[in-house]
Write an enzyme that holds these catalytic residues in place. Structure first.
Site, PDB file in Angstrom:
ATOM      1  NE  ARG A  64       2.466 -11.787  13.301  1.00 24.37           N
ATOM      2  CZ  ARG A  64       3.118 -11.434  14.327  1.00 24.37           C
ATOM      3  NH1 ARG A  64       3.176 -11.757  15.526  1.00 24.37           N
ATOM      4  NH2 ARG A  64       3.941 -10.270  14.143  1.00 24.37           N
ATOM      5  CD  GLU A 103       4.586   9.277  10.475  1.00 28.41           C
ATOM      6  OE1 GLU A 103       3.652   8.651   9.954  1.00 28.41           O
ATOM      7  OE2 GLU A 103       5.622   8.485  11.197  1.00 28.41           O
ATOM      8  N   GLY A 123      15.175   5.289   4.617  1.00 26.92           N
ATOM      9  CA  GLY A 123      15.796   6.842   5.091  1.00 26.92           C
ATOM     10  C   GLY A 123      15.944   7.672   4.028  1.00 26.92           C
TER      11      GLY A 123
END
Lengths: 133, 450, 450, 133
Positions: free
Chosen positions: C293, C201, C166
């Site tokens: 997985r 973003e 953060g």
């Protein structure tokens, strides 16, 4: 702290005789706690504990509505009517297994009862006492 | 979902009582468990919202005691009664009294139960409805072979009409043996039952037990949810059930499904029920009887249709219309093993006992329906069913292997169970190949004993 | 079925080790359990064919001890190693060493793991493969707003490129706030990490977590088995998973499925894996990461596809070709609750303890995957997952109600569990309506606390 | 608080005789609590069974192949080589925690061992005995 071994021994003896698993004593500032090991618990002769309850408890032999026909303090004869049980549209008589006095009624009039449910208690030996209601 | 019942009394015990409580809970309906005094610690009593003791251990005084059950429903404020299976579930008089007392009976009408309860009358009704019944006819004392052979071809079975228990029974495999066998059967019937009357029907050799699950609403809509194959049985006691059957083609499933719908509709059936058929080796099927209730093996169908049959049964009894169609494509394959407290090495003798240790199988494809728990004391007064283990796989092979895996994980200590039988039987080559019939378990037991 | 492996060593513990043992048993493969010394009484040790202690309690000395695990595989004669999830499952070096030591790694190639393990490289790879990634760009210290706003529209997120936790992070909701926020973030990044470099973003507000199960063989065939919606999470820890997602249309499922297939194919993936996406409120989806997985929540997909993912994973690792196609029609609805030994009223703090009493839910639609049993002592060294409860229904509503019913039956005494959280959260109106996002649980916890 | 060891000893004795698992005494500011360890509880006359084993058991700290480097009867010094453990391609030395004589070897040469598995037993006090092989 002064440990009075004799008193502790006596206490432990008593625990065993009385089948106590835990004892705590507090006296002002002093306190004692003794706990018995689980394997020893409850392995005594329980004869003394089985205190005879002289009362006769009448249980329900049916599933139905309890209709009270006696009150606490009433004297009843053996075979006398104690209550009725309404099972659907049929009424069944609950009669007294012994003569005596009605000591306690466990179920309210008009309530449903299940099979085996205690209905009332008689004191077979006692003489009638004044009505309590 | 519309409100259905407020409170359902479950006139049963064991795993099916637990099953019904689960269905009610998912429908937001309160439950009342009834129990005999030895069942006070039973799981259905613990799980229900309320419970009431209706009598002592013997069934006739508790779970078969109609007055006690109705009275319990009245006292506890139930508005419907679910009979489960066994006990009073197919007692038409009970169904009638339930309704007359102002409760809803979660099952078909008393009339439907009665119509299917009388086996001779049911047979007639089915013939009229075009449902195949085993070809046969009654013969009086004077009849001879000529009129019989024309109608029923050997192999056939001659049974004393008044009889039972194998007295006066003869299997006839060749036409030329008929006269002598008939005479022998008639004489035996005469001496055993005081009547020469016999009944002739086609003898179904090495037949399978295939049953169709039917579902119907109160407005005449009837569907089916495919079959269950219950050929793994011993003396008419089912031990393994599965769906789909390893031998049914889609075409045969459709025809049997249609016959089952016709059979149910013929008696004005509603809620859920099962039409049992015998299926011969040459793939002919014949009506055997109808079970007018939920069945022990209903979860097999639930697993391959994703339909909750008990919830559906309750909703249909409450008057909901049926919103689905017949399902002839079943999803995957499901198998059920009935784990009974019986020693299969001692002729499946029921055993009492206390469950000292319990470990349940789990993981992919496994469903468990049971009322037992660690410390549970199994009363000897009732049915010996302890648990149903179900395995679902994408195909039959996977379902069988998964069941074997689950049986390997299962631990029940304190009482012998039929799990020992299942562990061996599921390894049997003929079972794995689906090449069995209703007499197979008996023959298998005979061969493994020797 | 062709012979695959003879003996599989399971480099894991807990419920997933039990799950893998079950899969192996159904495939006829022997199993070797490894365990730390505190896990000697664990269920996977009891269920496996053989077990071997690989070290003391701390994970780094046992379940993360590569040399010990490889040595155990050699000693016990295993021919393949299943890593489960967590521990070494996504360690490319381990996958490589397993193969170099002559065992088969039951998972993808080390190269695939590596390609997806580096998040920046994976992002680039996905963009090249045409898989949507969150729009964004790196800025060096000199960049200003004009070139950014054109590419990434607010709301957007400014993150320190070197950072985490953060620090140097700013959410920009209005274009006019960009310059000041950028400066603040760059200054903060400079002081915290010694670099003004930031990454911009698009900020995905109230997005859902939707993941696609992919399956691929070693011969280039890749399919998908639909989605799982895992939006019920707290600090990236999933608490409830379900399939299908309450918000996906068949068209969106198809597009996300195709994107997931492209993502897996781009790294030459084989066996089973999961592509995680964020799905925005306007139904745009973006690649988040790939889990190379089997996942904790894989049974959700098993219930709606009837495919055993662990068995399939083993067979694909052994070189079987994939014989099925993508499934975009899911059967019914499945929900999973993760029952952790955590006290949700104390910030989900993990709790140790001994399981004093255990009663498992059962009946229709319920699946239990667990390694605990009555008397089991829960070690505090590992993950707090105790049990996965799964409920399947014909639709989402039935699955939720069934899960609530199962949670009502569940008894675990001796340790607080997240079942207390689930019992409340599954009653939440927004959850029931499917109107949640990955931040919802935190907000819900805040509102129920006050 | 003055700890009267003699009295504590007496108390502990009594607990064992009486099968008490817990005793708490408080007197003003002083308090004593004695609790018997769980393995001792209910296992009264096991004292004689607990024969002291003077031997030192060496357990495996790794998962690997056991390679024997001593024989029964061998005299070893503290830190001396007892065995090697081959973990994949690496060999690790198992050295002696004390000087003494190898009393027993539990694992055959070349066999796999797990973490914590007893490998061999030393008699730390004893003098060497003739080789037995």
């Amino acid at each position: 702290m002064k440990i009075d071994m004799l008193r502790l021994e006596a206490l432990a003896d008593m625990m065993e005789q009385r089948d106590l698993v835990e004892v705590e004593l507090a006296d002002g500032d002093s306190a004692i706690m003794l706990e018995l090991a689980p394997p020893r618990r409850g392995r005594k002769k329980l004869i003394d504990d089985q205190v005879e309850d002289p009362g006769v408890t009448v249980t329900s032999s049916r599933v139905g509505i309890f209709l009270k026909r006696v009150s606490v303090g009433d004297q009843v004869a053996e075979g006398g009517l104690l209550a009725e049980l309404r099972v659907m549209d049929v009424k069944y008589r609950v009669t007294s297994p012994a003569s005596g006095v009605v000591e306690e009624i466990f179920v309210e009039d008009g309530m449903g009862v299940e099979y085996g449910q205690p209905l009332l208690k008689l004191d077979p030996g006692s003489s009638p006492t004044p009505r309590q209601e | 979902m519309m409100p259905t019942f407020r409170r359902v009394l479950i006139a049963n015990r064991g795993e099916i009582a637990v099953r019904i409580i689960r269905a009610c809970r998912e429908l937001g309906i309160e439950t009342v468990a009834v129990h005999s005094d030895v069942d006070a610690d039973s799981l259905h009593v613990k799980l229900a919202d309320e419970s009431i003791c209706i009598g002592p251990a013997p069934s006739r005084d508790s779970y078969l005691n109609i007055a006690a059950i109705l009275s319990a429903a009245k006292i506890t404020g139930a508005d419907a009664i679910h009979p489960g299976y066994g006990f009073l579930a197919e007692n038409d008089r009970f169904a009638e009294l339930v309704e007359q007392s102002g409760f809803c009976f979660i099952g078909p009408s008393a009339t439907s139960i009665r119509a299917m309860g009388n086996k001779v009358a049911a047979r007639k009704r089915m013939e009229e409805a075009g449902v195949p019944v085993v070809p046969g006819l009654y013969l009086n004392g004077q009849s001879t072979s000529s009129d019989v052979i024309a109608k029923v071809k050997p192999p056939l079975l001659i049974k004393a009409a008044a009889g039972g228990g194998g007295r006066g029974m003869r299997v006839v495999r060749a036409e030329e043996d008929f006269d002598s066998s008939l005479l022998a059967a008639q004489n035996e019937a005469q001496s055993a039952f005081g009547s020469r009357e016999v009944y002739i029907e086609r003898y179904l050799e090495r037949a399978r037990h295939i049953e169709i699950q039917v579902v119907a609403d109160r407005f005449g809509k009837t569907i089916h949810l495919g079959e269950r194959d219950c050929s793994t049985q011993r003396r008419h006691q089912k031990l393994v059930e599965e769906a789909p059957s390893p031998v049914l083609t889609p075409e045969l499933r459709h025809r049997m499904g249609e016959a089952a719908i016709a059979a149910a509709a013929a008696v004005g059936y509603y809620t859920v029920g099962t039409i049992e058929f015998m299926l011969t080796q040459d793939m002919e099927f014949y009506f055997l009887e109808m079970n007018t209730r939920i069945q022990v093996e209903h979860p097999v169908t639930e697993l391959v249709t994703n339909v909750d049959l008990v919830k559906l049964q309750i909703l249909l009894a409450a008057g909901e219309p049926l919103a689905m169609e017949s399902m002839e494509e079943l999803n995957g394959h499901a198998i059920e093993c009935r784990i009974n407290s019986e020693d299969y090495t001692k002729n499946f003798a029921p055993q009492g006992g206390t469950v000292k240790a319990l470990h349940l199988p789990g993981g992919p494809g496994i469903r468990i329906d049971t009322h037992i728990y660690e410390g549970y004391r199994i009363p000897t007064n009732y049915d010996s069913l302890l648990m149903k283990i179900l395995a679902k796989g994408s195909n039959r092979r996977e379902a069988i292997i998964r069941m074997q895996r689950a049986l390997g994980e299962l631990v029940i200590e304190g009482v012998p169970t039929t799990a020992s039988f299942h562990r061996k039987f599921l390894d049997d080559e003929n079972f794995i190949n689906g090449a069995i019939d209703t007499g197979y378990v008996e023959r298998w037991l005979g061969s493994t004993r020797s």
